[in-house]
Each structure stands twice: as C-alpha cells, then as structure tokens.
Design an enzyme around this catalytic site. Sequence first.
Site, mmCIF file in Angstrom:
data_model
loop_
_atom_site.group_PDB
_atom_site.id
_atom_site.type_symbol
_atom_site.label_atom_id
_atom_site.label_comp_id
_atom_site.label_asym_id
_atom_site.label_seq_id
_atom_site.Cartn_x
_atom_site.Cartn_y
_atom_site.Cartn_z
ATOM 1 N N ARG A 233 -46.156 -11.222 -23.560
ATOM 2 C CA ARG A 233 -47.216 -12.151 -23.192
ATOM 3 C C ARG A 233 -46.582 -13.425 -22.640
ATOM 4 N NH1 ARG A 233 -49.687 -8.359 -23.160
ATOM 5 N NH2 ARG A 233 -51.629 -7.773 -24.222
ATOM 6 N N ASP A 257 -42.489 -9.869 -16.467
ATOM 7 C CA ASP A 257 -43.655 -9.076 -16.081
ATOM 8 C C ASP A 257 -44.927 -9.817 -16.469
ATOM 9 O OD1 ASP A 257 -44.798 -6.694 -14.974
ATOM 10 O OD2 ASP A 257 -45.339 -6.059 -17.002
ATOM 11 N N GLU A 262 -50.957 -16.715 -15.421
ATOM 12 C CA GLU A 262 -51.193 -15.524 -14.594
ATOM 13 C C GLU A 262 -52.585 -15.590 -13.983
ATOM 14 O OE1 GLU A 262 -48.862 -11.851 -16.718
ATOM 15 O OE2 GLU A 262 -50.555 -12.748 -17.786
ATOM 16 N N HIS A 294 -47.465 -7.727 -14.239
ATOM 17 C CA HIS A 294 -48.033 -7.111 -15.443
ATOM 18 C C HIS A 294 -48.158 -5.588 -15.270
ATOM 19 C CE1 HIS A 294 -50.209 -8.896 -19.077
ATOM 20 N NE2 HIS A 294 -49.990 -7.630 -19.364
#
Length: 329
Positions: A233, A257, A262, A294
């Site tokens: 996260r 990632d 985001e 992600h």
Amino acid sequence: MRILFYDAANYDKESFQGVAGEYQDIEITYEEVDVNTKTAFLAEGYDAICAFVNSDLSAPVLEKLTKYGIKLILLRCAGFNNVDLNKSNELGMTVLRVPGYSPEAVAEHAMTLAMAVNRHIHKSYIRVRENNFSLTGLTGINFFGKTAGIVGTGKIGAAMCRICHGFGMKVIAYDMYPNKNLDFVEYKTLDEVLKESDLISLHCPLTDDNRHMINKETIAMMKDDVVLVNTSRGGLVKTEDLIQGIRSKKFFGVGLDVYEEEGRNVFENREDELLESSITARLLSFPNVIVTSHQGFLTREALEAISHTTLQNALDFEKGTINEMNLVK
C-alpha cells in the site's frame, strides 16, 4: 442473486465470465464507472455490489448504498482500507474480501521490480530501441549473497522470502507473528531489518499504526545503495521523505507498484491529460525509480482465483455460511 460490478475492466469481465457457468444462480451486471455518491443509485434493484481496491466506500457512499437496499459488499481484492468499517457495521452491511488469491503473483512482481530497477531494464530497453547500445550507467549489483529484508511474512511475504532464498540471498524478516514454516528466515526487529538489508520489500497491510513506516528516520537507518520495493500500500511510505532519500543518493533503486496519491491514476488511461500530482511527476523523474500501476495481482491465475472466491462469497452469504477468513470486521 443480482450483483452490480463497479469499475469493471475488460480483464474483470473475461475472468468472471470464464467461471460464471459454475455459479448459475448469480446474475452479474458490469459498469465501467466506479462507485461514489453520484453512482450509488445504479445499485438499486441489486442484492450486492462488487468493488475494487481503490473504490470509494466511505461513510457517505455506504449510506447511499444502504438506501438502495445493498447489504452485501464484495471486494474482489485483499485490501479493505478503502472501506469505512465503522459505518458498514453501523448500517449492518456485510463486507467480504479475497484474502489470498495468488500470493505468488504479487511476490513475483515485487522481485520483477527489484531486478528491473537493479539492472536498469527500463533504461536499457529504451536505449536499444533508439539504436543506443552503450552500457554506461547500467551497472547493477548481484543479489546473490546479499541480505533481503521482508517486512510482513503473510502469504505474499512468505512467497517473497522463498523467491529471495532461491536467489541465494540471506533472508531476514519482521512480523509480529513469525511464520514457523519459513525455517530459513531469521526474524528480527523492524529496525534491525531496515539496518541490515540490501533489498527491502514491503508486504504488510496498511493500518493506522504503520502508516508512513518508511520515513525520514527509518530511511536514515538503511544501508547506502539499498533497493526498496513496495507492492503493498502506498501509505506505508511517506513519499516526500522517500524523494529526499532518493535525492541524497540513499537508494540504489526504488520499485513501486503502489504509491501515495494514486487516486484517479490507478487502472485509468490518462495519457492525454496532465499529471495532477507533483509527487507522482517527481517520482517518475528519477532514473533509478520504476513505478507500475498497481498490477502486482494481474496474472491469469490470480484473476481466476479472485473470480471463484468472490462469487463463492456471494453464495455463502446467501446461504448463511460465510467463510470467517473472508469477512472484514
């Protein structure tokens, strides 16, 4: 049971339609828009909604969904920090998730990021496409014989431990609940893991207690030329402090990632728009940083497992036989 899928991408439709024949008592409708206070009305007439990792399931949205008769929220993901659990409990809503769809998928992506940023694959790929075969600036480091520090050894972290062990790395880890099956892993305090590791990979859920666990103070503990990977996260890392660490040449490479802010970027094509977040733009400006969108979960095997578990969760709810492992409280 009628289920409305919010934020349904093509790969969602393909994977769920691929297993739908095994769940003939379930009718699925797919919507490209995500759930929010303005789109909650679409759920009227349905028994449940299905949402994803970045869907807005805050208190105002849950209240709207309740007004339209929704009592079941199916998360086709493991994370649930986007859900206001106090409000869902207050409203008597049931929230079910997919806790362990394919830990290897995420762990393999974490190692992919580590290897790619270490060996500068993103730079060399672009160079060769431009007929530039120079090796200047592409020197990497051997992971063999180095120390991998894994923060969180649940199913995904455990899979990452095994990958690193296979690379011939010494594997140390931090977890409040050590995994006794990982007999090759040496458990240490978080500070010790951060201080001793050449590769640090984060595999823990985001909680109020560990938000910004990677910050100015903990970055200062790390070795120089450390490789940091985050596939868990974005909120685990304080991005402003990470950027300062990158600027001060603390990191050999960073693979993300997930990242803070985001927001609207995740899973969306925004190539014709300006980036609204200066933090994202700054991260992308560093030559030793790789950011993916992600996608750690995105393998055929993982999508199939997500589809099966999500639809089984729906059937279990209807039958009153909920799998407690999948229940979000």
